[in-house]
Design an enzyme around this catalytic site. Structure first.
Site, PDB file in Angstrom:
ATOM      1  N   GLU A  33       0.834  -1.212   0.000  1.00  0.00           N
ATOM      2  CA  GLU A  33       0.000   0.000   0.000  1.00  0.00           C
ATOM      3  C   GLU A  33       0.862   1.253   0.000  1.00  0.00           C
ATOM      4  OE1 GLU A  33      -2.984   0.101  -0.487  1.00  0.00           O
ATOM      5  OE2 GLU A  33      -3.870  -1.779   0.145  1.00  0.00           O
ATOM      6  N   TYR A 116      -6.747   5.453   4.649  1.00  0.00           N
ATOM      7  CA  TYR A 116      -6.868   4.485   3.557  1.00  0.00           C
ATOM      8  C   TYR A 116      -6.068   3.213   3.837  1.00  0.00           C
ATOM      9  CZ  TYR A 116      -5.572   2.099  -0.653  1.00  0.00           C
ATOM     10  OH  TYR A 116      -5.313   1.104  -1.551  1.00  0.00           O
ATOM     11  N   ASP A 134      -9.220   5.237  -1.657  1.00  0.00           N
ATOM     12  CA  ASP A 134      -8.077   5.887  -2.328  1.00  0.00           C
ATOM     13  C   ASP A 134      -8.630   6.705  -3.506  1.00  0.00           C
ATOM     14  OD1 ASP A 134      -8.725   4.066  -4.272  1.00  0.00           O
ATOM     15  OD2 ASP A 134      -6.670   3.395  -4.639  1.00  0.00           O
TER      16      ASP A 134
END
Ligand code: SF4
Length: 352
Positions: A33, A116, A134
């Site tokens: 991520e 997120y 996102d």
């Protein structure tokens, strides 16, 4: 079929095969991520594989020095991400016995982890129903429901998260989140979304009202600052070998804790004679005989809120000036973490 089941069915058929897909290891999800936040997918996958080969788990990341982590990160830019990964690995080691915290509320408190990423990790690794929003998901939801909040606004974030949470299949929150992201990345794309092949086109607000390119509502333009960096690449002989002076960037500015060369920053573009007239040049070279052996072309380097215009002056000296303690053999410049701008220069002028 509900929104969620249609989406997940689409996802099962169309998802991309990515190395971190399917893992439930929170550390691997976290690293992927963080890398993909500001790096394109194809490049991101390569960097991800390189990073986890070097640091396969929290323990190895926490055991490394920050400099080693920055070195592995080299080329990806936005180095605060690497510093935060490292700081959070240390915190997990100290406060959680090396085990990744298992709830959204704990994860979101770690350094550099925003809503997120925390939602993504909590849902995928621990099955917690938290919608991960996102840019892809924001675009998809705001278009589909016709939300007009500006990108990045608090109201837009809140509305989109609430909506995604209400649509979520609570039995498989991780898959739902991944499917939302994948749909935004592959179908509801920024410029030319595939509306005619979209499974939601009969109920999509933006499609019905021909507002696809107007939603999401863009942020007003931010001011981009120009910076002129005149780098002094000072080399001198020591025991028969050339050495170069480097500078460790310690201030709250771009590239903190990375290395570059001593620099004279100016408000405007300086000619070579203009640079020699600056107080800093006179102070550095007072009583010395600097010989400029090369002046580079101007390098343009674009960051999120600034454009760097850099010129490199390769200066040969008999002996180093006072006050510059970091000196490396010229052929070992690459052994420390360097911003991309500096490696571009080195590649072109020393290895090209
Ligand atoms: S119809 Fe177009 S704008 Fe609407 S959700 Fe589908 S791809 Fe996105």
């Amino acid at each position: 079929m509900t929104f969620s089941s249609s989406l997940i069915s689409w996802y099962e058929v169309n998802k991309r095969d990515l190395p971190f897909r399917g893992t439930k290891d929170p550390y691997l999800i976290w690293v992927s991520e963080v890398i993909l936040q500001q790096t394109r997918m194809e490049q991101g996958v390569t960097y991800y594989l390189r990073f986890i080969e070097q640091f396969p788990d929290i323990r190895s990341l926490a055991a490394a020095s920050e400099e080693e982590v920055l070195k592995t990160w080299q080329g990806m830019g936005y180095y605060s991400r690497a510093r935060n990964l490292h700081a959070s690995a240390l915190e997990i080691r100290e406060n959680f016995g090396g085990k990744f915290p298992a709830t959204y509320l704990q994860i979101v408190k770690l350094k550099g982890i925003g809503d997120y990423s925390a939602a993504s990790i909590a849902s995928l690794a621990f099955g917690e129903p938290q919608a991960a929003i996102d840019g892809n998901v924001y675009r998809f939801i705001t278009r589909y429901f016709g939300f007009r909040d500006e990108v990045g606004s608090a109201s837009g974030k809140k509305r989109t998260r609430e909506k995604a949470n209400s649509l979520m299949d609570k039995n498989q929150p991780g898959i739902f989140n991944q499917a939302m992201i994948e749909f935004g990345a592959l179908i509801c794309t920024p410029q030319k979304p595939s509306c005619h092949n979209c499974i939601f086109n009969t109920s999509c607000y933006a499609f019905k009202h021909k507002l696809i390119l107007k939603i999401p509502v863009k942020k007003k333009k931010v001011f981009i600052r120009k910076r002129y960096l005149n780098y002094l690449v000072m080399t001198f002989p020591e025991r028969g070998k050339p050495r170069v002076i480097l500078n460790k960037r310690s201030e709250e500015d771009i590239w903190k804790n990375l290395y570059d060369f001593p620099v004279i920053e100016s408000m405007v573009r300086l000619s070579s004679s203009g640079l020699r007239k600056t107080d800093e040049w006179k102070r550095i070279f007072h009583g010395k005989k600097p010989s400029v052996i090369n002046i580079s072309e101007e390098f343009r380097h674009i960051l999120s809120h600034q454009v760097i215009l850099a010129t490199f002056y390769h200066i040969s000296l008999e002996e180093p000036p006072e006050g510059f303690d970091i000196r490396l053999p010229l052929d070992q410049m690459n052994s420390v973490p360097l911003p991309r701008l500096i490696t571009r220069y080195i590649q072109k002028y020393f290895q090209g």
